[in-house]
Design a protein around this motif. Structure first.
Motif, PDB file in Angstrom:
ATOM      1  N   THR A  21      23.147 -35.935 -49.213  1.00  0.00           N
ATOM      2  CA  THR A  21      24.235 -35.983 -47.785  1.00  0.00           C
ATOM      3  C   THR A  21      24.621 -35.251 -46.811  1.00  0.00           C
ATOM      4  O   THR A  21      23.519 -34.360 -46.788  1.00  0.00           O
ATOM      5  N   PHE A  22      25.246 -36.003 -45.822  1.00  0.00           N
ATOM      6  CA  PHE A  22      25.642 -35.248 -44.569  1.00  0.00           C
ATOM      7  C   PHE A  22      25.866 -35.722 -43.509  1.00  0.00           C
ATOM      8  O   PHE A  22      26.038 -37.082 -43.460  1.00  0.00           O
ATOM      9  N   ASP A  23      26.726 -34.721 -43.186  1.00  0.00           N
ATOM     10  CA  ASP A  23      28.058 -34.865 -42.282  1.00  0.00           C
ATOM     11  C   ASP A  23      27.647 -33.967 -41.301  1.00  0.00           C
ATOM     12  O   ASP A  23      27.335 -32.552 -40.933  1.00  0.00           O
ATOM     13  N   TYR A  24      28.543 -34.781 -39.611  1.00  0.00           N
ATOM     14  CA  TYR A  24      28.348 -33.584 -38.562  1.00  0.00           C
ATOM     15  C   TYR A  24      29.768 -33.680 -38.170  1.00  0.00           C
ATOM     16  O   TYR A  24      30.033 -35.499 -37.878  1.00  0.00           O
ATOM     17  N   LYS A  25      30.035 -32.874 -37.783  1.00  0.00           N
ATOM     18  CA  LYS A  25      31.450 -33.032 -36.923  1.00  0.00           C
ATOM     19  C   LYS A  25      31.816 -32.056 -35.865  1.00  0.00           C
ATOM     20  O   LYS A  25      30.973 -31.761 -35.629  1.00  0.00           O
ATOM     21  N   ARG A  26      32.692 -33.176 -35.124  1.00  0.00           N
ATOM     22  CA  ARG A  26      32.667 -33.019 -33.292  1.00  0.00           C
ATOM     23  C   ARG A  26      34.263 -32.939 -33.310  1.00  0.00           C
ATOM     24  O   ARG A  26      33.898 -33.354 -33.802  1.00  0.00           O
ATOM     25  N   ARG A  27      34.524 -31.802 -32.454  1.00  0.00           N
ATOM     26  CA  ARG A  27      35.506 -31.898 -31.936  1.00  0.00           C
ATOM     27  C   ARG A  27      35.012 -31.578 -30.341  1.00  0.00           C
ATOM     28  O   ARG A  27      34.802 -31.483 -29.273  1.00  0.00           O
ATOM     29  N   ASP A  28      35.992 -32.934 -29.197  1.00  0.00           N
ATOM     30  CA  ASP A  28      35.136 -33.465 -28.136  1.00  0.00           C
ATOM     31  C   ASP A  28      37.239 -33.623 -27.636  1.00  0.00           C
ATOM     32  O   ASP A  28      38.296 -33.185 -27.166  1.00  0.00           O
TER      33      ASP A  28
END
Length: 708
Positions: free
Chosen positions: A333-340
């Motif tokens: 699994t690969f998960d990328y999270k970001r807030r902008d």
């Protein structure tokens, strides 16, 4: 107290007139859990999980295991009780039939469940062959997160039922030493010892569990032994990793399905055919090894990777033959999270990839066990067939939450899915092979509106996808080896082709708090195409066929209410918790069955518990479960009876939290009822052997002690 027949209406009426609330908001990117100074580490983990679920524009469930553990917790039936939208019933052992919104509606208890994406600590447990239950030991859990339907999208769950994440303890939320012991009716015995602590940047949790029972029904004895461990290490303030290990062995006798007449007059009797064959399901040992590593890039973004090895062989003595099955999955699994901030608006984005595939050893060998019509004259141990199961799932998903106005969020998502399903009869040589390779997609759009601090409304529209199991390609085949094929005569020869099940679902609801209590309410409507439905070809069959159906409809209402009724001056509290699930699943103008109800699940399913807690730590509770009739065949020619059962729990929780004890009384009236149904095609109004009996009157007692 209202009669059983009126309880669902009472609950629904209360929920409709309540205002609503939501949990704390925010995107959890950092490793710091925000909470009150006096909260325990476990409290903070639970509150953080609730905050995550509150950001989902749809129905979710949060199960804090500290509440179920104040009674018997033997299986998923105990873990998922009192949860709206979730049907979980056991047939006397830990093989529990779980369905959300009609997912896997006709799976037999103990089979690899369908329609749900199941995780252990956020890592994949579900594979192309379904979800085995052997590693779902409830005593290892801290909490369970359920995201019903499309609400599991950001976890990579694209199936109709959504996602379930079973989260285990770590060194941060477990005592240095804990011992738990429970015993009770029908030879039930459960023991566990566990330890966890934090040592600088390192923490660990380890537990060993053992259980056995004679079973309520004859020929349902079971035993299990298992160990869990996880080890976490913070390499620096921005990088942390955790390794997971689970190993568990189970051995369950199988009693088979029985008639309604048998349940009414002799509920403990097993199917005589199963007893004569000594049917059983032996798991030589399931092993789950995984790692999850998180890199906090900055305050607004993170990357998490996961890797899992899952080996779960089976030795099945079901029917006249013995089946030795090899299963091994590997997942990444690969998960990328970001807030902008986009155009002055808050934005939260996710990008995820999930890949699960069977390793080449996945397959089965079938041997003669006792003389039968197919194998007469051949000695036990004679090889009948060799066949392989191969499959893989690859899911790439992108999602975004955008605050388009004050307290109004727009949720969007799109996923691509590639599935491979193969089954090959390698012996005898005349056997056939089927290979399916499909691309598909899933999407969703949703909105949630924080109308007031204690009121949230939501809605979403989604498309779901589910591929068939590789093993169902061969077991659903009606193409068999002809006469003259030796020991293989009559066995399935050529695997069939099945299509992916898809559905378009609309969901509307809300959640909140008011003077009447915390509540949640959701309505959904799904149009399903090529639904994968299972059916027993005859009463003596052990494995259901799985075939694509004509168009079907799944619609329902999921409601819960937790009401504080009375709080005297001494600090005690009287509370009432309720959950109600209405399920209407039916065909859409089927050529054979018209608009018939789909069999296997009840239309009405209610749980309620009235409980009083004394400030000194004592508690007492009275509970009830009410279930409506269930169709036992697709022709709707025969139904189970509705039932209401009652129970009570008494116990004591020490104020320091170092020990507790409890007495759990179940089915006080010794009601005879059918707990699960495995449907037939058309029983023509006859009472066929389709049901498994629920547990009769029983008593359990337990104690736990912790070194804090």
């Amino acid at each position: 107290m209202p009669s059983p027949e009126s309880l669902p209406a009472v609950l629904l009426g209360l929920a409709l007139v309540c205002p609503a609330m939501t949990e704390a908001q925010g995107l959890e990117l950092g490793q710091v859990l925000i909470g009150a100074e006096d909260q325990s580490d476990e409290d903070q983990v639970i509150e953080a999980a609730k905050a995550r679920l509150a950001q989902v524009p749809g129905g979710t469930n949060m199960v804090d295991l500290r509440r179920p553990l104040q009674g018997r917790v033997a299986s998923n039936q105990d873990v998922l009780a009192y949860q709206p939208g979730i049907y979980a019933q056991s047939a006397g052992n830990e093989g529990v039939k779980i369905s959300i919104r009609g997912s896997g509606i006709n799976r037999a208890p103990g089979a690899h469940a369908s329609g749900l994406y199941t995780m252990l600590d956020g890592l994949p447990l579900t594979g192309p062959g379904g979800t085995p239950y052997e590693l779902l030991e409830p005593l290892w859990l801290e909490h369970v997160e359920v995201l019903r339907g499309a609400n599991g999208f950001d976890r990579g769950a694209l199936a109709l039922g959504g996602a379930i994440d079973y989260v285990s303890h770590t060194g941060y939320d477990s005592p240095l030493l804990q011992v738990r012991y429970a015993t009770g009716s029908h030879g039930y015995l459960q023991r566990q010892v566990s330890s966890g602590q934090v040592l600088g940047d390192f923490d660990y949790y380890v537990a060993m569990t053992e259980a056995n029972a004679d079973g309520y029904q004859d020929h349902t004895a079971s035993e299990s032994q298992g160990v869990i461990a996880n080890f976490g290490y913070r390499l620096n303030s921005d990088l942390e990793t955790r390794f997971y290990l689970r190993h568990r062995q189970t051995d369950n006798e199988l009693a088979g399905r029985v008639t309604k007449h048998s349940i009414e007059h002799d509920p403990r009797a097993a199917n005589p055919t199963y007893v004569a064959r000594d049917d059983r399901r032996d798991e030589p040992g399931s092993t789950f090894i995984g790692n999850k590593t998180t890199w906090y890039i900055d305050d607004d973004s993170s990357i998490q990777t996961g890797l899992v090895y899952h080996d779960y062989p089976m030795d099945l003595s079901e029917g006249p033959n013995r089946l030795k099955v090899a299963y091994t999955d590997v997942s990444g699994t690969f998960d990328y999270k970001r807030r902008d901030t986009l155009w002055g608006l808050q934005s939260q984005s996710t990008l995820g990839l999930r890949v699960t595939r069977h390793l080449p050893n996945a397959g089965a060998s079938e041997f003669v066990r006792i003389p039968s019509a197919n194998t007469a004259g051949y000695a036990p141990g004679t090889l009948i067939r060799n066949f392989t199961y191969q499959g893989s799932d690859t899911v790439l998903h992108v999602g975004n939450d955008l605050e388009i106005a004050d307290d109004l969020w727009l949720t969007t998502g799109l996923a691509a899915l590639y599935t491979r399903r193969e089954s090959d009869v390698t012996y005898p040589q005349e056997g056939g092979k089927t290979s399916l390779h499909d691309w598909d997609y899933a999407s969703r759009v949703g909105m949630r509106y924080q109308l007031a601090p204690d009121l949230q409304l939501f809605g979403n529209l989604s498309r779901s996808v589910e591929a068939p199991h590789p093993w169902s390609l061969i077991y659903s085949s009606n193409i068999r080896f002809p006469a003259g094929s030796g020991v293989a005569t009559g066995a399935q020869r050529d695997p069939v082709k099945l299509q992916n099940q898809t559905a378009t679902t609309l969901e509307i609801g809300g959640r909140g708090d008011s003077t009447l209590g915390q509540w949640s309410l959701a309505w959904y409507y799904a149009q399903v195409r090529h639904e994968l439905l299972s059916v027993l070809p005859d009463a003596s069959a052990t494995t259901p066929y799985e075939l694509n159906a004509s168009p079907t409809v799944h619609q329902g209402v999921e409601a819960s209410l937790l009401s504080p009724l009375w709080s005297p001056d001494d600090g005690g509290q009287l509370s009432l918790r309720q959950s109600y699930t209405f399920s209407d699943f039916h065909y859409r103008d089927d050529d054979r069955f018209g608009d018939n109800r789909l069999p296997g699940l009840p239309m009405h399913y209610y749980h309620g518990e009235l409980r009083y807690d004394w400030p000194q730590g004592f508690f007492a509770a009275f509970n009830t479960q009410w279930v409506s009739t269930v169709a036992v065949d697709y022709a709707n020619s025969y139904y189970t009876d509705p039932y209401a059962i009652f129970g009570a729990t008494l116990g004591y929780n020490a104020p320091k939290g170092d020990w507790q004890t409890w007495l759990d009384l179940r089915n006080l009236t010794d009601k005879h009822y059918a707990a699960t149904v495995t449907p037939g095609y058309d029983d023509k109004g006859l009472d066929a052997a389709r049901s498994t009996p629920g547990e009769g009157m029983a008593m359990y007692v337990g104690v736990s002690w912790s070194l804090l």
